[in-house]
Design a protein around this motif. Sequence first.
Motif, mmCIF file in Angstrom:
data_model
loop_
_atom_site.group_PDB
_atom_site.id
_atom_site.type_symbol
_atom_site.label_atom_id
_atom_site.label_comp_id
_atom_site.label_asym_id
_atom_site.label_seq_id
_atom_site.Cartn_x
_atom_site.Cartn_y
_atom_site.Cartn_z
ATOM 1 N N GLU A 41 19.985 -1.489 -14.402
ATOM 2 C CA GLU A 41 20.605 -2.615 -13.715
ATOM 3 C C GLU A 41 21.796 -2.158 -12.877
ATOM 4 N N LEU A 42 21.780 -2.541 -11.599
ATOM 5 C CA LEU A 42 22.893 -2.244 -10.708
ATOM 6 C C LEU A 42 23.932 -3.358 -10.749
ATOM 7 N N THR A 43 23.445 -4.601 -10.753
ATOM 8 C CA THR A 43 24.318 -5.766 -10.772
ATOM 9 C C THR A 43 23.489 -7.021 -11.026
ATOM 10 N N VAL A 44 24.174 -8.128 -11.227
ATOM 11 C CA VAL A 44 23.516 -9.424 -11.423
ATOM 12 C C VAL A 44 24.090 -10.406 -10.411
ATOM 13 N N GLY A 45 23.201 -11.171 -9.764
ATOM 14 C CA GLY A 45 23.632 -12.199 -8.825
ATOM 15 C C GLY A 45 23.373 -13.572 -9.404
ATOM 16 N N ARG A 46 24.106 -14.557 -8.893
ATOM 17 C CA ARG A 46 23.982 -15.935 -9.392
ATOM 18 C C ARG A 46 24.076 -16.894 -8.214
ATOM 19 N N ALA A 47 23.277 -17.959 -8.274
ATOM 20 C CA ALA A 47 23.355 -19.038 -7.292
ATOM 21 C C ALA A 47 23.002 -20.340 -7.981
ATOM 22 N N GLU A 48 23.517 -21.445 -7.455
ATOM 23 C CA GLU A 48 23.189 -22.759 -7.987
ATOM 24 C C GLU A 48 22.297 -23.494 -6.999
ATOM 25 N N VAL A 49 21.403 -24.314 -7.541
ATOM 26 C CA VAL A 49 20.482 -25.085 -6.706
ATOM 27 C C VAL A 49 20.182 -26.412 -7.381
ATOM 28 N N ASP A 50 20.153 -27.477 -6.574
ATOM 29 C CA ASP A 50 19.744 -28.792 -7.062
ATOM 30 C C ASP A 50 18.238 -28.889 -6.926
ATOM 31 N N ALA A 85 21.577 -23.003 -12.494
ATOM 32 C CA ALA A 85 22.142 -21.704 -12.140
ATOM 33 C C ALA A 85 21.020 -20.688 -12.279
ATOM 34 N N ALA A 86 20.747 -19.986 -11.194
ATOM 35 C CA ALA A 86 19.692 -18.971 -11.177
ATOM 36 C C ALA A 86 20.342 -17.593 -11.217
ATOM 37 N N TYR A 87 19.876 -16.739 -12.111
ATOM 38 C CA TYR A 87 20.399 -15.373 -12.244
ATOM 39 C C TYR A 87 19.306 -14.371 -11.888
ATOM 40 N N VAL A 88 19.672 -13.375 -11.083
ATOM 41 C CA VAL A 88 18.742 -12.313 -10.697
ATOM 42 C C VAL A 88 19.389 -10.971 -11.014
ATOM 43 N N HIS A 89 18.627 -10.106 -11.661
ATOM 44 C CA HIS A 89 19.068 -8.747 -11.971
ATOM 45 C C HIS A 89 18.548 -7.831 -10.875
ATOM 46 N N PHE A 90 19.444 -7.072 -10.263
ATOM 47 C CA PHE A 90 19.081 -6.127 -9.214
ATOM 48 C C PHE A 90 19.042 -4.740 -9.843
ATOM 49 N N LEU A 91 17.892 -4.071 -9.732
ATOM 50 C CA LEU A 91 17.628 -2.832 -10.462
ATOM 51 C C LEU A 91 17.315 -1.670 -9.531
ATOM 52 N N TYR A 124 14.248 -3.089 -6.974
ATOM 53 C CA TYR A 124 13.551 -4.345 -7.233
ATOM 54 C C TYR A 124 14.450 -5.333 -7.963
ATOM 55 N N CYS A 125 13.942 -6.561 -8.076
ATOM 56 C CA CYS A 125 14.692 -7.669 -8.673
ATOM 57 C C CYS A 125 13.898 -8.285 -9.807
ATOM 58 N N GLU A 126 14.617 -8.788 -10.787
ATOM 59 C CA GLU A 126 13.994 -9.552 -11.870
ATOM 60 C C GLU A 126 14.820 -10.805 -12.079
ATOM 61 N N ALA A 127 14.154 -11.944 -12.124
ATOM 62 C CA ALA A 127 14.831 -13.211 -12.377
ATOM 63 C C ALA A 127 14.867 -13.470 -13.872
ATOM 64 N N GLU A 128 15.937 -14.142 -14.321
ATOM 65 C CA GLU A 128 15.940 -14.646 -15.689
ATOM 66 C C GLU A 128 14.730 -15.585 -15.790
ATOM 67 N N PRO A 129 13.980 -15.546 -16.882
ATOM 68 C CA PRO A 129 12.785 -16.380 -16.983
ATOM 69 C C PRO A 129 13.064 -17.862 -16.797
ATOM 70 N N ASP A 130 14.188 -18.332 -17.339
ATOM 71 C CA ASP A 130 14.535 -19.739 -17.251
ATOM 72 C C ASP A 130 15.913 -19.881 -16.612
ATOM 73 N N ALA A 131 15.971 -20.709 -15.578
ATOM 74 C CA ALA A 131 17.280 -21.046 -15.008
ATOM 75 C C ALA A 131 17.977 -21.941 -16.011
ATOM 76 N N GLU A 132 19.316 -21.883 -16.024
ATOM 77 C CA GLU A 132 20.037 -22.743 -16.943
ATOM 78 C C GLU A 132 20.780 -23.813 -16.159
ATOM 79 N N ARG A 133 21.056 -24.913 -16.824
ATOM 80 C CA ARG A 133 21.793 -25.991 -16.172
ATOM 81 C C ARG A 133 23.172 -25.487 -15.780
ATOM 82 N N ALA A 134 23.544 -25.750 -14.548
ATOM 83 C CA ALA A 134 24.874 -25.350 -14.071
ATOM 84 C C ALA A 134 25.909 -26.322 -14.609
ATOM 85 N N GLU A 135 27.080 -25.808 -14.882
ATOM 86 C CA GLU A 135 28.139 -26.682 -15.395
ATOM 87 C C GLU A 135 29.281 -26.700 -14.428
#
Length: 85
Positions: free
Chosen positions: A41-50, A29-35, A74-85
């Motif tokens: 922070e305006l909002t946070v987006g999330r997407a999953e990727v294999d 699960a990848a999280y991006v902060h939109f600023l 601009y955007c900032e990604a969480e430094p580490d993606a986490e395993r999606a559940e």
Amino acid sequence: MRVLSCATTSVPYATVEVTNPNKREVRYAAYVHFLDSSGDELTVGRAEVDVPARDSAQTRVPVPAGAVNVDLDYCEAEPDAERAE
């Protein structure tokens, strides 16, 4: 995880690259902060990727509905993606 391109008013998603150091494929699960220009922070987006074992993959993280506007700077990604559940 790193941001390759940020969202704009005409492109409502950020493109990120996620790296998998594991010996097997993992769904992340990848999280991006939109600023805004002030860094608020305006909002946070999330997407999953294999991501294949010991490889990288790109994915698009959409800006949540209604959040793309002229304040998005601009955007900032969480430094580490986490395993999606």
